[in-house]
Motif scaffolding. Structure first.
Motif, PDB file in Angstrom:
ATOM      1  N   ASN A  87       0.798  -1.227   0.000  1.00 32.43           N
ATOM      2  CA  ASN A  87       0.000   0.000   0.000  1.00 32.43           C
ATOM      3  C   ASN A  87       0.834   1.283   0.000  1.00 32.43           C
ATOM      4  O   ASN A  87       0.349   2.330  -0.415  1.00 32.43           O
ATOM      5  CB  ASN A  87      -0.927   0.029   1.214  1.00 32.43           C
ATOM      6  CG  ASN A  87      -1.846  -1.167   1.266  1.00 32.43           C
ATOM      7  OD1 ASN A  87      -2.419  -1.554   0.264  1.00 32.43           O
ATOM      8  ND2 ASN A  87      -1.969  -1.774   2.435  1.00 32.43           N
ATOM      9  N   GLY A  88       2.038   1.199   0.523  1.00 32.30           N
ATOM     10  CA  GLY A  88       2.848   2.406   0.637  1.00 32.30           C
ATOM     11  C   GLY A  88       4.068   2.153   1.493  1.00 32.30           C
ATOM     12  O   GLY A  88       4.384   1.005   1.833  1.00 32.30           O
ATOM     13  N   TYR A  89       4.735   3.224   1.883  1.00 26.95           N
ATOM     14  CA  TYR A  89       5.975   3.073   2.649  1.00 26.95           C
ATOM     15  C   TYR A  89       6.372   4.413   3.257  1.00 26.95           C
ATOM     16  O   TYR A  89       5.874   5.476   2.863  1.00 26.95           O
ATOM     17  CB  TYR A  89       7.102   2.564   1.752  1.00 26.95           C
ATOM     18  CG  TYR A  89       7.356   3.439   0.540  1.00 26.95           C
ATOM     19  CD1 TYR A  89       8.196   4.555   0.609  1.00 26.95           C
ATOM     20  CD2 TYR A  89       6.745   3.167  -0.680  1.00 26.95           C
ATOM     21  CE1 TYR A  89       8.412   5.354  -0.495  1.00 26.95           C
ATOM     22  CE2 TYR A  89       6.953   3.968  -1.793  1.00 26.95           C
ATOM     23  CZ  TYR A  89       7.795   5.063  -1.699  1.00 26.95           C
ATOM     24  OH  TYR A  89       7.995   5.868  -2.776  1.00 26.95           O
ATOM     25  N   ASP A 111      -1.177   2.589   9.714  1.00 28.19           N
ATOM     26  CA  ASP A 111      -2.415   3.162  10.245  1.00 28.19           C
ATOM     27  C   ASP A 111      -2.316   4.666  10.477  1.00 28.19           C
ATOM     28  O   ASP A 111      -3.211   5.280  11.058  1.00 28.19           O
ATOM     29  CB  ASP A 111      -2.815   2.451  11.539  1.00 28.19           C
ATOM     30  CG  ASP A 111      -1.738   2.500  12.617  1.00 28.19           C
ATOM     31  OD1 ASP A 111      -0.719   3.205  12.428  1.00 28.19           O
ATOM     32  OD2 ASP A 111      -1.895   1.817  13.647  1.00 28.19           O
ATOM     33  N   GLY A 112      -1.228   5.272  10.027  1.00 27.45           N
ATOM     34  CA  GLY A 112      -1.066   6.723  10.146  1.00 27.45           C
ATOM     35  C   GLY A 112      -0.416   7.181  11.425  1.00 27.45           C
ATOM     36  O   GLY A 112      -0.095   8.367  11.566  1.00 27.45           O
ATOM     37  N   ALA A 134      -0.563  -4.315   7.978  1.00 29.78           N
ATOM     38  CA  ALA A 134       0.621  -4.348   8.831  1.00 29.78           C
ATOM     39  C   ALA A 134       1.733  -3.520   8.206  1.00 29.78           C
ATOM     40  O   ALA A 134       1.682  -3.162   7.025  1.00 29.78           O
ATOM     41  CB  ALA A 134       1.084  -5.786   9.052  1.00 29.78           C
ATOM     42  N   THR A 135       2.745  -3.248   9.019  1.00 28.78           N
ATOM     43  CA  THR A 135       3.950  -2.567   8.543  1.00 28.78           C
ATOM     44  C   THR A 135       5.124  -3.523   8.670  1.00 28.78           C
ATOM     45  O   THR A 135       5.353  -4.096   9.733  1.00 28.78           O
ATOM     46  CB  THR A 135       4.239  -1.304   9.361  1.00 28.78           C
ATOM     47  OG1 THR A 135       3.203  -0.335   9.142  1.00 28.78           O
ATOM     48  CG2 THR A 135       5.574  -0.680   8.958  1.00 28.78           C
ATOM     49  N   ILE A 136       5.839  -3.709   7.580  1.00 21.72           N
ATOM     50  CA  ILE A 136       7.083  -4.474   7.623  1.00 21.72           C
ATOM     51  C   ILE A 136       8.213  -3.479   7.853  1.00 21.72           C
ATOM     52  O   ILE A 136       8.447  -2.581   7.033  1.00 21.72           O
ATOM     53  CB  ILE A 136       7.290  -5.264   6.319  1.00 21.72           C
ATOM     54  CG1 ILE A 136       6.196  -6.338   6.191  1.00 21.72           C
ATOM     55  CG2 ILE A 136       8.676  -5.896   6.287  1.00 21.72           C
ATOM     56  CD1 ILE A 136       6.276  -7.147   4.919  1.00 21.72           C
ATOM     57  N   GLN A 187       7.999   9.270   1.152  1.00 22.50           N
ATOM     58  CA  GLN A 187       6.889   8.568   1.810  1.00 22.50           C
ATOM     59  C   GLN A 187       5.711   8.465   0.852  1.00 22.50           C
ATOM     60  O   GLN A 187       5.442   9.399   0.094  1.00 22.50           O
ATOM     61  CB  GLN A 187       6.458   9.280   3.080  1.00 22.50           C
ATOM     62  CG  GLN A 187       5.347   8.558   3.850  1.00 22.50           C
ATOM     63  CD  GLN A 187       4.926   9.306   5.111  1.00 22.50           C
ATOM     64  OE1 GLN A 187       5.440  10.376   5.407  1.00 22.50           O
ATOM     65  NE2 GLN A 187       4.003   8.729   5.850  1.00 22.50           N
ATOM     66  N   SER A 188       5.024   7.336   0.873  1.00 21.11           N
ATOM     67  CA  SER A 188       3.874   7.134   0.005  1.00 21.11           C
ATOM     68  C   SER A 188       2.838   6.297   0.724  1.00 21.11           C
ATOM     69  O   SER A 188       3.165   5.346   1.424  1.00 21.11           O
ATOM     70  CB  SER A 188       4.311   6.417  -1.281  1.00 21.11           C
ATOM     71  OG  SER A 188       3.181   6.103  -2.104  1.00 21.11           O
ATOM     72  N   GLY A 189       1.559   6.663   0.538  1.00 19.73           N
ATOM     73  CA  GLY A 189       0.486   5.881   1.129  1.00 19.73           C
ATOM     74  C   GLY A 189       0.119   6.303   2.530  1.00 19.73           C
ATOM     75  O   GLY A 189       0.808   7.046   3.179  1.00 19.73           O
TER      76      GLY A 189
END
Length: 216
Positions: free
Chosen positions: A62-64, A76-77, A177-179, A214-216
């Protein structure tokens, strides 16, 4: 009536009855055979539905957050550290993306089964999964080290983000989730770095991370 006429009448009678009986037998056999097939197929599909699980996997990148800051943003911001006085969890700010600093990549499992990650590759390097009861600060190096990654499940209000406690790298169906990667090498600003996920079923998902953005 002669004997010949009597014999002919019997033969005619038999020829008239035989097709009816044959038809009834065929109908009976068809009904019984159909019932057997139906019962068998019902049992087969029921057991298949119970024991079988769909293996279709769909991971969306979704983004990074690959910015050069001390506290990265999660899927989740929220920030990794939302304490009143945040500590350094990503690396030294404004010095470039150097070895040992961290990058956050957002992933959603859109499939109906869990996705077990067997390989995570970033900018050509393969990263090893690690987990712990809590995320360590960037300078501590007690948990996440260079060329390792972990899965962050969510940010915590007035606290530090929650790390997955799974012994293997698994993302559940519907989970966001965030990796979080700890870089194995310096990554030059503006570089398009490929991010590649491979699952236990052999599915491959690829995205691009632009260093410093940064994206998403």
């Amino acid at each position: 009536m002669t004997k010949l006429q009597s014999k002919q009448n019997k033969l005619t009678s038999r020829r008239a009855v035989a097709p009816v009986i044959a038809t009834l037998l065929l109908v009976a056999i068809a009904v019984v055979g159909g019932s057997i097939v139906f019962v068998f197929s019902q049992g087969f599909f029921s057991s298949a539905q119970i024991s079988g699980a769909p293996q279709i996997e769909s991971l969306q990148i979704n983004g990074y957050d690959a910015t050069d800051v001390t506290n990265l943003t999660l899927h989740d911001g929220s920030l990794i550290d939302q304490q009143a006085t945040p500590t350094v969890f990503s690396g030294v700010a404004n010095d470039g993306l150097l070895t040992g600093e961290r990058v956050a990549i957002y992933v959603t499992n859109q499939g109906v089964s869990q996705a077990a990650l067997t390989e995570v590759r970033f900018a050509g390097s393969v990263y090893t999964y690690n987990t712990s009861a809590a995320l360590d600060t960037w300078d501590a190096n007690t948990f996440l080290n260079a060329q390792e990654f972990t899965i962050i499940e969510k940010g915590i209000a007035l606290g530090i983000a929650e790390v997955s406690q799974s012994p293997t790298a698994i993302i559940q169906p519907g989970q966001q989730a965030t990796i979080l990667l700890e870089l194995e090498q310096d990554v030059q600003f503006g570089r398009d770095a490929q991010f590649k996920l491979t699952t236990a079923n052999g599915a491959v998902f690829v995205g691009t991370v632009v260093a410093g953005q940064q994206s998403g």
